[in-house]
Design a protein around this motif. Structure first.
Motif, PDB file in Angstrom:
ATOM      1  N   LEU A 507      54.372  42.783  44.073  1.00 15.55           N
ATOM      2  CA  LEU A 507      54.007  41.525  43.607  1.00 15.55           C
ATOM      3  C   LEU A 507      55.382  40.903  43.459  1.00 15.55           C
ATOM      4  O   LEU A 507      56.353  41.285  42.988  1.00 15.55           O
ATOM      5  CB  LEU A 507      53.410  41.368  42.495  1.00 15.55           C
ATOM      6  N   SER A 508      55.648  39.466  43.941  1.00 19.13           N
ATOM      7  CA  SER A 508      56.583  38.592  43.749  1.00 19.13           C
ATOM      8  C   SER A 508      56.741  38.219  42.276  1.00 19.13           C
ATOM      9  O   SER A 508      55.752  38.435  41.552  1.00 19.13           O
ATOM     10  CB  SER A 508      56.601  37.440  44.886  1.00 19.13           C
ATOM     11  N   ALA A 509      57.866  37.544  41.970  1.00 20.92           N
ATOM     12  CA  ALA A 509      58.172  37.074  40.678  1.00 20.92           C
ATOM     13  C   ALA A 509      56.827  35.878  40.269  1.00 20.92           C
ATOM     14  O   ALA A 509      56.437  35.857  39.293  1.00 20.92           O
ATOM     15  CB  ALA A 509      59.568  36.392  40.363  1.00 20.92           C
ATOM     16  N   ALA A 510      56.607  34.908  41.454  1.00 20.55           N
ATOM     17  CA  ALA A 510      55.817  33.927  41.165  1.00 20.55           C
ATOM     18  C   ALA A 510      54.419  34.715  40.931  1.00 20.55           C
ATOM     19  O   ALA A 510      53.655  34.049  39.912  1.00 20.55           O
ATOM     20  CB  ALA A 510      55.508  33.306  42.454  1.00 20.55           C
ATOM     21  N   GLN A 511      53.835  35.836  41.829  1.00 26.49           N
ATOM     22  CA  GLN A 511      52.663  36.326  41.262  1.00 26.49           C
ATOM     23  C   GLN A 511      52.658  37.022  40.096  1.00 26.49           C
ATOM     24  O   GLN A 511      51.457  36.754  39.361  1.00 26.49           O
ATOM     25  CB  GLN A 511      52.429  37.416  42.429  1.00 26.49           C
ATOM     26  N   GLN A 512      53.846  37.636  39.792  1.00 31.66           N
ATOM     27  CA  GLN A 512      53.609  38.174  38.285  1.00 31.66           C
ATOM     28  C   GLN A 512      53.331  37.119  37.072  1.00 31.66           C
ATOM     29  O   GLN A 512      52.913  37.359  36.377  1.00 31.66           O
ATOM     30  CB  GLN A 512      54.962  38.999  37.852  1.00 31.66           C
ATOM     31  N   GLY A 513      54.303  35.903  37.498  1.00 35.00           N
ATOM     32  CA  GLY A 513      53.947  34.797  36.437  1.00 35.00           C
ATOM     33  C   GLY A 513      52.768  34.243  36.627  1.00 35.00           C
ATOM     34  O   GLY A 513      52.048  34.181  35.433  1.00 35.00           O
ATOM     35  N   LEU A 514      52.131  34.219  37.793  1.00 36.98           N
ATOM     36  CA  LEU A 514      50.723  33.857  37.824  1.00 36.98           C
ATOM     37  C   LEU A 514      49.756  34.676  36.909  1.00 36.98           C
ATOM     38  O   LEU A 514      48.777  34.132  36.325  1.00 36.98           O
ATOM     39  CB  LEU A 514      50.233  33.757  39.233  1.00 36.98           C
ATOM     40  N   ARG A 515      50.039  35.923  37.132  1.00 41.78           N
ATOM     41  CA  ARG A 515      49.014  36.945  36.382  1.00 41.78           C
ATOM     42  C   ARG A 515      49.229  36.798  34.956  1.00 41.78           C
ATOM     43  O   ARG A 515      48.266  36.774  34.213  1.00 41.78           O
ATOM     44  CB  ARG A 515      49.202  38.392  36.931  1.00 41.78           C
ATOM     45  N   LYS A 516      50.432  36.601  34.427  1.00 40.65           N
ATOM     46  CA  LYS A 516      50.699  36.600  32.973  1.00 40.65           C
ATOM     47  C   LYS A 516      50.161  35.360  32.540  1.00 40.65           C
ATOM     48  O   LYS A 516      49.466  35.372  31.512  1.00 40.65           O
ATOM     49  CB  LYS A 516      52.211  36.358  32.878  1.00 40.65           C
ATOM     50  N   HIS A 517      50.426  34.108  33.248  1.00 44.20           N
ATOM     51  CA  HIS A 517      49.703  32.870  32.510  1.00 44.20           C
ATOM     52  C   HIS A 517      48.279  32.946  32.658  1.00 44.20           C
ATOM     53  O   HIS A 517      47.745  32.472  31.765  1.00 44.20           O
ATOM     54  CB  HIS A 517      50.368  31.542  33.236  1.00 44.20           C
ATOM     55  N   TYR A 518      47.840  33.561  33.977  1.00 45.09           N
ATOM     56  CA  TYR A 518      46.136  33.439  33.762  1.00 45.09           C
ATOM     57  C   TYR A 518      45.642  34.380  32.688  1.00 45.09           C
ATOM     58  O   TYR A 518      44.609  34.036  32.199  1.00 45.09           O
ATOM     59  CB  TYR A 518      45.890  33.875  35.301  1.00 45.09           C
ATOM     60  N   ALA A 519      46.374  35.258  32.296  1.00 48.58           N
ATOM     61  CA  ALA A 519      45.846  36.371  31.328  1.00 48.58           C
ATOM     62  C   ALA A 519      45.671  35.552  30.113  1.00 48.58           C
ATOM     63  O   ALA A 519      44.424  35.750  28.985  1.00 48.58           O
ATOM     64  CB  ALA A 519      46.542  37.463  31.349  1.00 48.58           C
ATOM     65  N   GLU A 520      46.810  34.746  29.855  1.00 48.77           N
ATOM     66  CA  GLU A 520      46.950  33.892  28.422  1.00 48.77           C
ATOM     67  C   GLU A 520      45.771  32.823  28.485  1.00 48.77           C
ATOM     68  O   GLU A 520      45.002  32.857  27.598  1.00 48.77           O
ATOM     69  CB  GLU A 520      48.234  33.340  28.316  1.00 48.77           C
ATOM     70  N   GLY A 521      45.549  32.397  29.504  1.00 45.16           N
ATOM     71  CA  GLY A 521      44.551  31.212  29.947  1.00 45.16           C
ATOM     72  C   GLY A 521      43.087  31.756  29.654  1.00 45.16           C
ATOM     73  O   GLY A 521      42.251  31.094  28.917  1.00 45.16           O
ATOM     74  N   LEU A 522      42.874  33.034  30.402  1.00 44.60           N
ATOM     75  CA  LEU A 522      41.682  33.577  30.049  1.00 44.60           C
ATOM     76  C   LEU A 522      41.237  34.008  28.889  1.00 44.60           C
ATOM     77  O   LEU A 522      40.160  33.905  28.356  1.00 44.60           O
ATOM     78  CB  LEU A 522      41.474  34.644  31.008  1.00 44.60           C
ATOM     79  N   ALA A 523      42.333  34.437  27.979  1.00 41.08           N
ATOM     80  CA  ALA A 523      41.841  34.956  26.634  1.00 41.08           C
ATOM     81  C   ALA A 523      41.529  33.597  25.666  1.00 41.08           C
ATOM     82  O   ALA A 523      40.694  33.690  24.969  1.00 41.08           O
ATOM     83  CB  ALA A 523      43.111  35.713  26.115  1.00 41.08           C
ATOM     84  N   ALA A 524      42.441  32.686  26.061  1.00 36.75           N
ATOM     85  CA  ALA A 524      42.092  31.539  25.156  1.00 36.75           C
ATOM     86  C   ALA A 524      40.749  30.768  25.455  1.00 36.75           C
ATOM     87  O   ALA A 524      39.963  30.087  24.817  1.00 36.75           O
ATOM     88  CB  ALA A 524      43.125  30.442  25.319  1.00 36.75           C
ATOM     89  N   TYR A 525      40.459  31.168  26.928  1.00 38.24           N
ATOM     90  CA  TYR A 525      39.167  30.288  27.477  1.00 38.24           C
ATOM     91  C   TYR A 525      37.751  31.052  26.920  1.00 38.24           C
ATOM     92  O   TYR A 525      36.963  30.262  26.360  1.00 38.24           O
ATOM     93  CB  TYR A 525      39.143  30.813  29.041  1.00 38.24           C
ATOM     94  N   ARG A 526      37.946  32.485  26.758  1.00 38.56           N
ATOM     95  CA  ARG A 526      36.701  33.254  26.162  1.00 38.56           C
ATOM     96  C   ARG A 526      36.774  33.133  24.458  1.00 38.56           C
ATOM     97  O   ARG A 526      35.873  33.041  24.087  1.00 38.56           O
ATOM     98  CB  ARG A 526      37.016  34.569  26.431  1.00 38.56           C
ATOM     99  N   ALA A 527      38.086  32.689  23.925  1.00 37.44           N
ATOM    100  CA  ALA A 527      37.932  32.484  22.681  1.00 37.44           C
ATOM    101  C   ALA A 527      37.506  31.116  22.341  1.00 37.44           C
ATOM    102  O   ALA A 527      37.234  30.376  21.025  1.00 37.44           O
ATOM    103  CB  ALA A 527      39.144  32.510  22.047  1.00 37.44           C
ATOM    104  N   GLY A 528      37.358  30.208  23.236  1.00 39.85           N
ATOM    105  CA  GLY A 528      36.633  28.716  23.135  1.00 39.85           C
ATOM    106  C   GLY A 528      38.223  27.809  22.777  1.00 39.85           C
ATOM    107  O   GLY A 528      37.569  26.670  22.379  1.00 39.85           O
TER     108      GLY A 528
END
Length: 578
Positions: A507-528
């Motif tokens: 993974l490139s740095a951009a892909q790693q950043g994408l995965r990190k921010h997406y995981a944060e957003g997914l956790a907030a999404y599931r918590a409402g």
């Protein structure tokens, strides 16, 4: 050659009989030569030497006769004649005279026997001369002795001493002449004995030499014959061995020349028929390998009961589909469409085969494949399926460039891409179908889930989606990103789904950043916490503009602003389409 057309048993028996015949010939020759030597030895022992002995004894008898004669004269010359003693000496004289006749006659008989025997070589002329000389010597001795004896008796009776001595001297001279003749005859006879002895020894040496030569020749002929026959046996065996090794190596193009008509020849012919049948079976296998995966064909051959009984196994299933196929096919000729699809299937099937996957079937533009026992180990199936999906995705850029060239156009009417869904779970493997047609395939929830995940790529704008069980099995062997919790059509329990982003550590740095921010957003999404989720997804979008899952999640959050989820929402998305 007729020799090589016999059975092995007859060849071996023939070798044995040939050797026996050679041994018999050698033995017969040895016996013949030995018998000839025996005949010669018999003649030497029982004729030559006894004849020589008879002549030697004739000499002795002549001396005994002379002594007896002198004793007779002495008895007569005494003053008082002793008639009894005279008669005794006369008897001795006559006995000695008779024995001379017997000894010389015995020698002549033996000599004549030698001459008459045609079995032995002898100097018959020399022996005949010896016989004549014996006869002459005895005859002259008899004539002279008879005359001298009669004269001597008259002189003794008349008491004529001077005349008596003269007659005795003449008798001694006659006796000495006879003895010299007999000695000369004995010397010649001894020469014949030596000649006969030399002949015997020569024949004995000849017999030994001939026997040795015949034995060596018999050994050479026997060895050559055995070598010839054994070579005719072992040569086809070596060819069979070489052919067997070729078959063992999987090469069925070599046949064996049948040079004999024995059991090995029949075996070679049977081997050639077997090779032809194997070649035929291989052609069938290759032909069916184009319609059924070769590993399935081999598995059904090795374990046909699996196809009949069926088994439940944990397997990993993959569905691969070409996006935009329907729109693309509308503008193509049938020939062009077949050409494109064949090339597409060839390119996309190679990674599956290379990663030990089994292609189950082609469904329109989709490929269904699976991994699992007995083709791969259970702990290897999910990583191999994931690697296969990555390899297939890497082929897309080259495929997009190749398709226009295949069709002879500048650009494809619509862009093409891949959608891949992978799921792991328990399935039923076996032959499914009717009595008229069967298909060895897999069935079960994992199959349905993999198919639904392939369709879910449309929703999330992804290429490769995998189920929770597959992700757990892959672990850190590939780079994964959790996308959502999804309830697919036909199921009621939500489960996490993941995107395969690439190989481990790629993974490139951009892909790693994408995965990190997406995981944060997914956790907030599931918590409402949709505002926090929106902010995290926007940050992810900055790392990778145009990311499909991010855009999908932002669209949902926007929709929830107008129509919030119901109370007790579990954060899962339900996909009703199939």
């Amino acid at each position: 050659m007729p020799l090589f057309n016999q059975s092995i048993r007859r060849k071996i028996v023939g070798i044995a009989l040939g050797l026996i015949v050679l041994m018999l010939i050698t033995s017969i020759l040895s016996m013949v030569m030995s018998s000839q030597v025996g005949v010669l030895l018999d003649e030497l022992t029982n004729r030559y030497i006894p004849a020589y002995g008879d002549l030697a004894r004739a000499n002795i008898r002549s001396l005994e006769r002379s002594v007896a004669l002198r004793r007779m004269v002495m008895m007569k010359m005494q003053d008082s004649s002793d008639e009894e003693a005279y008669a005794a000496r006369l008897k001795e004289f006559e006995e000695a005279d008779r024995k001379i006749e017997e000894e010389t006659s015995g020698a002549q008989k033996l000599i004549n026997a030698i001459i008459d025997d045609t079995r032995t070589p002898s100097d018959n002329a020399a022996l005949a001369r010896i016989d004549t000389r014996i006869d002459t010597a005895v005859s002259e001795l008899r004539r002279d002795m008879n005359e001298d004896h009669a004269r001597l008796l008259k002189q003794v009776d008349a008491k004529q001493m001077a005349e008596t001595r003269g007659t005795l001297e003449h008798i001694d001279a006659t006796r000495d002449l006879f003895n010299r003749r007999i000695d000369a005859i004995r010397a010649d006879m001894l020469k014949q004995v030596y000649v006969s002895t030399s002949t015997v020894l020569g024949h004995q040496r000849q017999a030994i030499i001939v026997s040795g030569i015949v034995t060596v020749l018999a050994a050479i002929v026997g060895f050559a014959f055995a070598l010839l026959v054994s070579g005719g046996i072992t040569r086809p065996v070596r060819l069979l061995l070489a052919g067997t090794r070729e078959v063992e190596a999987g090469r069925f193009d070599k046949t064996i020349a049948v040079s004999t008509q024995d059991e090995i020849g029949e075996l070679a012919a049977a081997f050639n028929r077997m090779i032809e049948q194997l070649r035929h079976n291989e052609r069938i296998r290759e032909t069916f390998g184009r319609y059924i995966d070769p590993k399935v064909v081999q598995g059904l051959i090795d374990r046909p009961e699996v196809a009949i009984d069926g088994q439940r196994r944990v397997m990993t299933i993959m569905f691969c589909d070409m996006s935009g196929f329907t729109a693309m096919s509308e503008g193509m000729t049938p020939r062009g469409l077949v050409k494109v699809m064949n090339h597409y299937f060839t390119v996309m099937s190679a990674p599956i085969r290379n990663n030990r996957g089994v292609i189950d079937k082609y469904i329109g533009d989709a490929i269904m494949s699976y991994w699992g026992p007995p083709f791969v180990e259970e702990d290897e199936q999910a990583p191999l399926a994931g690697l296969s999906a990555v390899d297939m995705a890497e082929q897309v850029p080259a495929l997009q460039k190749q398709l226009p060239d295949l069709l002879g156009i500048r650009a494809m009417p619509v862009p093409c891409d891949l959608r891949i869904g992978i799921a792991t779970g328990e399935v039923l493997t076996g032959s499914i179908g009717s009595e008229l047609m069967m298909s060895f395939t897999v069935m079960g929830d994992a199959v349905n889930l993999a198919s639904r995940l392939e369709l879910a790529n449309k929703v999330y704008g992804t290429r490769i989606l995998i189920a929770q069980a597959t992700a757990d099995a892959i672990g850190s062997k590939l780079e994964l990103r959790e996308i959502d919790r999804l309830v697919v059509a036909g199921q009621s329990t939500p489960q996490a789904i993941f995107e395969v982003m690439g190989r481990a550590g790629a993974l490139s740095a951009a892909q790693q950043g994408l995965r990190k921010h997406y995981a944060e957003g997914l956790a907030a999404y599931r918590a409402g916490r949709f505002d926090d989720a929106r902010a995290a997804f926007n940050a992810a979008l900055e790392s990778s503009p145009g990311d499909g899952p991010v855009r999908t999640m932002l669209a949902r959050i926007a929709a929830f602003g107008a129509s919030p989820p119901a109370a007790g929402w579990d954060g899962a998305w339900r996909m009703d389409s199939k």
